[in-house]
Design an enzyme around this catalytic site. Structure first.
Site, PDB file in Angstrom:
ATOM      1  N   HIS A   1      82.835  38.606   2.580  1.00  0.00           N
ATOM      2  CA  HIS A   1      82.868  39.695   3.576  1.00  0.00           C
ATOM      3  C   HIS A   1      84.294  40.123   3.944  1.00  0.00           C
ATOM      4  CE1 HIS A   1      78.601  39.519   4.095  1.00  0.00           C
ATOM      5  NE2 HIS A   1      78.601  38.310   4.607  1.00  0.00           N
TER       6      HIS A   1
ATOM      7  N   ASP B   1      74.399  35.907  -2.877  1.00  0.00           N
ATOM      8  CA  ASP B   1      74.284  35.632  -1.438  1.00  0.00           C
ATOM      9  C   ASP B   1      73.339  36.672  -0.831  1.00  0.00           C
ATOM     10  OD1 ASP B   1      76.142  34.166   0.930  1.00  0.00           O
ATOM     11  OD2 ASP B   1      75.266  36.091   1.534  1.00  0.00           O
TER      12      ASP B   1
ATOM     13  N   HIS C   1      73.496  38.255   1.797  1.00  0.00           N
ATOM     14  CA  HIS C   1      74.207  39.351   2.480  1.00  0.00           C
ATOM     15  C   HIS C   1      75.025  40.148   1.464  1.00  0.00           C
ATOM     16  CE1 HIS C   1      73.640  36.123   5.561  1.00  0.00           C
ATOM     17  NE2 HIS C   1      73.139  37.161   6.206  1.00  0.00           N
TER      18      HIS C   1
ATOM     19  N   ASP D   1      71.699  31.521   1.026  1.00  0.00           N
ATOM     20  CA  ASP D   1      70.979  31.976   2.218  1.00  0.00           C
ATOM     21  C   ASP D   1      69.824  32.920   1.886  1.00  0.00           C
ATOM     22  OD1 ASP D   1      72.923  33.755   1.418  1.00  0.00           O
ATOM     23  OD2 ASP D   1      73.994  33.780   3.335  1.00  0.00           O
TER      24      ASP D   1
END
Ligand SMILES: [Zn+2]
Length: 287
Positions: free
Chosen positions: A114, A150, A152, A230
């Site tokens: 991120h 991931d 996200h 995740d």
């Protein structure tokens, strides 16, 4: 299997923050206890300023030393710049190992996908994977693809590698979800696969397969994997459905591409994280 880690990455913590030291420490414990997969342990190498500034502004690198939180999710910690640099160093060591034909995994925190050129966010301070990709491109690799599984969207990796010659970015992620980006493809080289919350496992795997096939159609010379666990059914931060065996399958599928490959830990916040990582590593090793 080479695993790059340094227990010092467990030295910082914020109480009740999901990105916690136990993620690494309990995974090291499981990997040391198991007997199925022979593991060579290695420490992170150094990350020079010259390598960092390919991906990040000088202002951002300076900001990491200023004792103020970056956002509600991303606290300032004393020496966080050093911890983030060690995580980058591990990514660079993983890159070298992949180039030597080794199977390799970087088991470090903080994660990186991120972090943008100018901003720490989403538990991430420096873009470990983008820095490694830019180093690979600067030192002779023609085409490098990032596969980010991931849950996200890897907004930071995307922002740094956008339209970068030789770089390709593929992200498969829950959408809508944090950080809110990744709903469509951007630029010439960033391909996003938004997946609705609670998508059944079989469908999720089908989407991962499509992304992998599209990535391989570009014939990359090197694969860099943002390995986030995740998208697991019982992860507390998202609503997807993958099970432990799906991470084994992912590892196997990436190995089957027959291209040098290195993987870096991104997210994964359930207590089952060690087992999920172990399953993935067995898949990558073909065990
Ligand atoms: Zn994540």
């Amino acid at each position: 299997m080479k695993v790059i880690t340094d227990e010092r990455c467990a030295e910082y913590r914020q109480p009740s923050h999901p990105e916690r030291p136990e993620r690494i420490l309990s995974t090291i414990q499981l990997l040391k206890r198991q007997t199925e997969l022979p593991i060579t342990w290695a420490s992170p190498g150094a990350a020079s300023e010259a390598v960092l500034v390919r991906a990040h502004s000088a202002e951002h690198l300076g900001r990491l030393d200023e004792p103020h939180d970056f956002d509600g999710d991303t606290p300032f910690f004393p020496r966080i710049a050093n911890y983030a640099r060690a995580s980058v160093g591990a990514a660079l060591t993983a890159l070298q190992a992949a180039r030597s034909g080794e199977s390799v995994f970087s088991l470090m925190r903080p994660p990186g996908h991120h972090a943008t050129r100018n901003r720490a966010m989403g538990f991430c301070y420096l873009s470990n994977i983008a820095i490694a990709v830019l180093e690979a491109l600067a030192t002779g690799t023609q085409r490098v693809a990032v596969f980010d599984f991931d849950v996200h969207h890897g907004n930071g990796t995307e922002a740094i590698l956008l339209n970068q010659p030789g770089a390709l970015f593929f992200s498969i992620h829950q959408f809508p979800c944090y950080p809110g980006t990744g709903g469509r493809n951007v630029g010439k080289n960033c391909f996003n696969y938004p997946v609705p919350p609670a998508t059944p496992r079989g469908e999720y795997r089908h989407i991962l397969t499509s992304a992998l096939e599209q990535m391989l159609s570009f014939k990359p010379d090197l694969l860099a994997v943002s390995a986030g666990f995740d998208c697991y059914a019982r992860d507390p931060l998202a609503q997807e459905t993958l099970e432990q065996e799906d991470f084994y399958w992912l590892g196997q599928s990436l190995r089957a591409a027959g291209i040098p490959l290195f993987s870096l830990l991104e997210g994964g916040y359930s207590n089952d994280l060690p087992e999920l990582i172990f399953a993935y590593l067995k898949g990558v090793e073909g065990k």
